[in-house]
Scaffold this active site. Structure first.
Site, PDB file in Angstrom:
ATOM      1  N   HIS A   1      80.104  39.462   9.218  1.00  8.29           N
ATOM      2  CA  HIS A   1      80.765  40.627   8.937  1.00  8.29           C
ATOM      3  C   HIS A   1      80.499  41.047   7.309  1.00  8.29           C
ATOM      4  CE1 HIS A   1      82.702  41.096  12.592  1.00  8.29           C
ATOM      5  NE2 HIS A   1      83.591  40.269  12.316  1.00  8.29           N
TER       6      HIS A   1
ATOM      7  N   ASP B   1      76.912  47.226  15.193  1.00  4.85           N
ATOM      8  CA  ASP B   1      77.385  46.155  16.231  1.00  4.85           C
ATOM      9  C   ASP B   1      76.446  45.125  16.104  1.00  4.85           C
ATOM     10  OD1 ASP B   1      78.408  45.038  18.483  1.00  4.85           O
ATOM     11  OD2 ASP B   1      77.115  45.869  19.908  1.00  4.85           O
TER      12      ASP B   1
ATOM     13  N   LEU C   1      76.352  63.766   0.251  1.00  6.66           N
ATOM     14  CA  LEU C   1      76.613  63.072   1.440  1.00  6.66           C
ATOM     15  C   LEU C   1      78.138  63.014   1.651  1.00  6.66           C
ATOM     16  CD1 LEU C   1      75.548  61.251   4.103  1.00  6.66           C
ATOM     17  CD2 LEU C   1      75.840  59.472   2.608  1.00  6.66           C
TER      18      LEU C   1
END
Length: 247
Positions: free
Chosen positions: A35, A18, A129
């Site tokens: 962004h 966020d 991962l």
């Protein structure tokens, strides 16, 4: 090396990324710049999570509510995801990273869906991962879709109402086969889950940090893991120390 790299890492970390827009606004820049800077943080944190020994990293990339944003911003977010997959998929694959996508795929059109499916298929056998990308995701929508499949099976006689339990619900969620997050981090100082992994977060440790996502560095991530390691997770029980003392 930080303490977090020496201590036992959580198996699954989920992050609500966020603050990209506010990061840009604070610098007098277009939101799109925030962004793009956020994508750089994604790359850094994926590597940091792998280095720390985290097995699953879930990133909230695009919520089902984000469609309400201006069309230009939505298109920019889609473009950044496409760029990330096209540019980084080969490297993630070389590093043995597995990609899983969660969220509603029914309404996704064009090349975005094919790119997401390609990322999953290309990396499906990788064993390091697991990077879980929550795209067009909302927890209430996820649960409603899961309940609909269970209701359909009951209607058609494949299940009885008595068969419905937590394990069955788990198996119908987008996250089937993925352990619940041990730690959920939200950046930018906001303190809410915003319709993210509501079922799975039942016993997650929650951590809200003030940094906007573009400022969420490797160092900040490891500091969060250190704070997590100091917490006492009881899952509804009592601490081992308290049991030993008879309290």
């Amino acid at each position: 090396m930080s303490k977090a790299e020496n201590c036992r890492a959580p198996e699954h970390v989920a992050i609500i990324m966020d603050g990209n827009g506010r990061w840009a606004n604070a610098r007098g820049l277009p939101r799109a710049v925030g962004h793009r800077k956020g994508v750089e943080s994604v790359r850094e944190i994926v590597r940091a999570a792998a280095d720390a020994g985290v097995a699953y990293l879930t990133l909230f990339a695009f919520s089902s509510e984000n469609w309400r944003r201006p069309e230009a911003e939505v298109n920019d977010l889609f473009g950044l995801l496409k760029m990330f997959i096209r540019r980084d998929l080969a490297e993630l694959h070389r590093e043995n990273v597995r990609i899983r996508i969660i969220g509603d795929r029914v309404n996704l059109q064009g090349d975005i869906l094919s790119l997401l499916l390609e990322a999953e298929e290309t990396t499906k056998d990788n064993t390091a991962l697991t990077l879980v990308i929550a795209f067009n995701y909302g927890a209430r929508d996820e649960m409603a879709r899961a309940m609909a499949t269970i209701a359909r099976d009951i209607e058609e006689g494949r299940l009885k109402a008595a068969d419905v339990n937590g394990a069955l619900v788990d198996s119908r969620l987008d996250t089937a086969g993925i352990p619940d997050p041990d730690l959920i981090i939200r950046t930018s100082g906001e303190e809410r889950l915003s319709n993210f992994l509501l079922w799975q977060a039942a016993y997650s440790e929650l951590m809200f940090v003030p940094e906007y996502w573009p400022d969420f560095s490797r160092e900040v991530f490891f500091a969060a893991l250190e704070r997590y390691a100091a917490r006492d997770r009881r899952f509804g029980g009592v601490a081992d120390k308290a049991v030993a003392l008879g309290s």
